[in-house]
Enzyme design. Structure first.
Site, PDB file in Angstrom:
ATOM      1  CG  ASN A  31      -5.528  -9.092  -6.637  1.00  0.00           C
ATOM      2  OD1 ASN A  31      -5.476  -7.959  -6.766  1.00  0.00           O
ATOM      3  ND2 ASN A  31      -4.962  -9.900  -5.965  1.00  0.00           N
ATOM      4  NE  ARG A  32       0.044  -7.548  -9.704  1.00  0.00           N
ATOM      5  CZ  ARG A  32       0.731  -6.442  -9.024  1.00  0.00           C
ATOM      6  NH1 ARG A  32       1.383  -5.666  -9.966  1.00  0.00           N
ATOM      7  NH2 ARG A  32       1.371  -6.431  -7.693  1.00  0.00           N
ATOM      8  CB  THR A  33      -2.086 -12.427  -7.009  1.00  0.00           C
ATOM      9  OG1 THR A  33      -0.869 -11.761  -7.466  1.00  0.00           O
ATOM     10  CG2 THR A  33      -1.377 -13.802  -6.493  1.00  0.00           C
ATOM     11  CG  MET A  42     -10.784   2.372  -1.963  1.00  0.00           C
ATOM     12  SD  MET A  42     -10.292   1.031  -0.716  1.00  0.00           S
ATOM     13  CE  MET A  42     -11.774   0.214  -0.855  1.00  0.00           C
ATOM     14  CE  LYS A  60      -6.272   0.719   7.626  1.00  0.00           C
ATOM     15  NZ  LYS A  60      -7.002   0.985   6.474  1.00  0.00           N
ATOM     16  CG  ASP A  85     -10.682   1.659   6.745  1.00  0.00           C
ATOM     17  OD1 ASP A  85     -10.565   2.987   7.043  1.00  0.00           O
ATOM     18  OD2 ASP A  85      -9.598   0.872   6.883  1.00  0.00           O
ATOM     19  CB  ALA A 112      -4.003 -17.266  -5.141  1.00  0.00           C
ATOM     20  CG  LEU A 136      -4.906  14.038   4.677  1.00  0.00           C
ATOM     21  CD1 LEU A 136      -5.662  13.988   3.562  1.00  0.00           C
ATOM     22  CD2 LEU A 136      -4.188  15.371   4.659  1.00  0.00           C
ATOM     23  N   GLY A 143      -6.084  -7.110  -1.261  1.00  0.00           N
ATOM     24  CA  GLY A 143      -5.500  -6.693   0.066  1.00  0.00           C
ATOM     25  C   GLY A 143      -6.465  -6.533   0.898  1.00  0.00           C
ATOM     26  CG  ASN A 150     -10.665   1.932  10.508  1.00  0.00           C
ATOM     27  OD1 ASN A 150     -11.566   1.142  11.002  1.00  0.00           O
ATOM     28  ND2 ASN A 150     -10.847   3.163   9.902  1.00  0.00           N
TER      29      ASN A 150
HETATM   30  P1  ATR Z   1      -3.651  -3.264   1.253  1.00  0.00           P
HETATM   31  O1  ATR Z   1      -3.766  -4.072   2.395  1.00  0.00           O
HETATM   32  O2  ATR Z   1      -3.456  -1.768   1.255  1.00  0.00           O
HETATM   33  O3  ATR Z   1      -4.765  -3.399   0.303  1.00  0.00           O
HETATM   34  P2  ATR Z   1      -1.805  -4.940  -0.231  1.00  0.00           P
HETATM   35  O4  ATR Z   1      -2.112  -6.078   0.437  1.00  0.00           O
HETATM   36  O5  ATR Z   1      -0.397  -4.350  -0.558  1.00  0.00           O
HETATM   37  O6  ATR Z   1      -2.433  -3.535   0.341  1.00  0.00           O
HETATM   38  O7  ATR Z   1      -2.747  -5.152  -1.725  1.00  0.00           O
HETATM   39  C1  ATR Z   1      -2.559  -4.290  -2.819  1.00  0.00           C
HETATM   40  C2  ATR Z   1      -3.269  -4.872  -3.850  1.00  0.00           C
HETATM   41  O8  ATR Z   1      -3.107  -3.993  -5.109  1.00  0.00           O
HETATM   42  C3  ATR Z   1      -3.116  -6.241  -4.516  1.00  0.00           C
HETATM   43  O9  ATR Z   1      -4.461  -6.470  -4.753  1.00  0.00           O
HETATM   44  C4  ATR Z   1      -2.288  -5.825  -5.558  1.00  0.00           C
HETATM   45  O10 ATR Z   1      -2.407  -6.963  -6.505  1.00  0.00           O
HETATM   46  P3  ATR Z   1      -1.427  -8.375  -6.001  1.00  0.00           P
HETATM   47  O11 ATR Z   1      -2.338  -9.129  -4.979  1.00  0.00           O
HETATM   48  O12 ATR Z   1      -1.424  -9.122  -7.404  1.00  0.00           O
HETATM   49  O13 ATR Z   1      -0.259  -8.040  -5.694  1.00  0.00           O
HETATM   50  C5  ATR Z   1      -2.681  -4.739  -6.150  1.00  0.00           C
HETATM   51  N1  ATR Z   1      -1.709  -3.831  -7.073  1.00  0.00           N
HETATM   52  C6  ATR Z   1      -0.679  -2.978  -6.919  1.00  0.00           C
HETATM   53  N2  ATR Z   1      -0.096  -2.766  -7.644  1.00  0.00           N
HETATM   54  C7  ATR Z   1      -0.720  -3.108  -8.806  1.00  0.00           C
HETATM   55  C8  ATR Z   1      -0.557  -3.123 -10.251  1.00  0.00           C
HETATM   56  N3  ATR Z   1       0.292  -2.232 -10.696  1.00  0.00           N
HETATM   57  N4  ATR Z   1      -1.387  -3.756 -11.035  1.00  0.00           N
HETATM   58  C9  ATR Z   1      -2.531  -4.345 -10.337  1.00  0.00           C
HETATM   59  N5  ATR Z   1      -2.470  -4.636  -9.352  1.00  0.00           N
HETATM   60  C10 ATR Z   1      -1.872  -3.983  -8.499  1.00  0.00           C
END
Ligand code: ATR
Length: 284
Positions: free
Chosen positions: A157-159, A222, A70, A107, A161, A20, A135, A91
């Site tokens: 976060n899901r992960t 976002m 980025k 951003d 670490a 956009l 991320g 960015n």
């Molecule tokens: P960006 O740099 O745009 O932030 P990214 O590095 O791919 O993109 O990060 C995506 C984020 O969305 C991560 O925090 C990811 O979690 P993981 O670090 O565990 O992979 C999170 N994410 C994506 N899909 C998800 C889902 N279905 N449930 C929970 N978290 C999700």
């Protein structure tokens, strides 16, 4: 009209066809009567650095940089703003007449501007904020919040670490939690920000309940494609006020425009309406 003196700026990414940013910047340029044009540069393959180096000296005045470049935009620059360094990403690149490439990150400024516009009573410094995701988008948000005086930021976060890595990089006010313990971060949050890619059109959505948030908590997503995410709908169903990703996109474009063209965008252009029309067109 394009002349021999037309200044060029643009956005580089992969893909970038649905960006956009050209719509926002060109609407402002037209209203300001500036002899400049803003175009999209779709960079296929691995040529980001070669492209950026070729623009040294100001062939192109400046670039917005979007996914997936980025972090590489920060690395290619000769000098970076504090916020870009702390965000680990840029960015915005500007190409100085002396040949240097400067990196900025707008951003986080866009995020704060979006809150100012859509939740004006919210105060970044008033209490803790929960950021979902770890991320690049999440790290930029954390850096901006700390800069605005937020006393504690939870990175959920899901992960785990990856959340811990952000806490490590940005300091003791930042604490990491796994997604399964999100409720602990939400209970006293003044705002919850979804910086994950879950919620993007075609993705499954984020498995986080907002039930634990206090009544005055502001919920921000976002994601702006779709604009009305399941996350924001959940927030509204609970009576929470919301901030959307399109306002953040517009908010980051304002200082980017100023960096490229030397003046703030002209007032009175309803770029949000133009962006909404473009989003509706993309769906149709
Ligand atoms: P960006 O740099 O745009 O932030 P990214 O590095 O791919 O993109 O990060 C995506 C984020 O969305 C991560 O925090 C990811 O979690 P993981 O670090 O565990 O992979 C999170 N994410 C994506 N899909 C998800 C889902 N279905 N449930 C929970 N978290 C999700």
């Amino acid at each position: 009209m394009i002349t021999g003196r037309t200044v060029v700026a643009g956005v580089a990414g992969r893909p970038v066809g649905h960006s956009l940013s050209p719509i926002l910047h060109n609407a402002w340029l037209a209203a300001a009567g500036i002899d400049a044009v803003y175009v999209a540069f779709p960079l296929e393959g691995d040529g980001f650095e070669a492209f950026a180096h070729a623009l040294r000296g100001g062939v192109v005045r400046g670039l917005n940089v979007t996914l997936p470049f980025k972090a590489r935009a920060l690395a290619v620059a000769d000098q970076a703003s504090d916020l870009a360094r702390r965000s680990g990403a840029a960015n915005v690149l500007t190409f100085e007449p002396d040949g240097r490439i400067l990196a900025h990150n707008t951003d986080g400024i866009g995020l704060l501007r979006a809150f100012q516009r859509q939740a004006p009573a919210w105060d970044a410094a008033a209490g803790s904020v929960a950021v979902l995701g770890a991320g690049g988008a999440a790290r930029g948000a954390v850096a901006a919040l700390l800069g605005a005086g937020t006393p504690r930021v939870w990175v959920v976060n899901r992960t785990l670490a990856r959340a811990e890595a952000i806490a490590q990089a940005l300091g003791p006010q930042v604490q990491a939690l796994p997604l399964g313990r999100a409720g602990e971060a939400l209970a006293d949050a003044t705002a919850v920000i979804n910086a994950t890619s879950a919620g993007l059109a075609g993705q499954g959505g984020l498995p986080v309940s907002l039930d634990a948030t206090p009544a005055g908590c502001v919920i921000m997503d976002m994601v702006y494609q779709p604009l009305d995410t399941a996350f924001l709908r959940q927030a509204r169903a609970l009576g929470r006020s919301t901030v959307d990703g399109l306002e953040m996109l517009i908010g980051q474009a304002v200082p980017a425009y100023e960096a490229f063209f030397g003046a703030p965008p002209p007032a009175g252009v309803d770029v949000r309406a133009l962006a909404l029309a473009a989003l509706a067109g993309d769906r149709g």
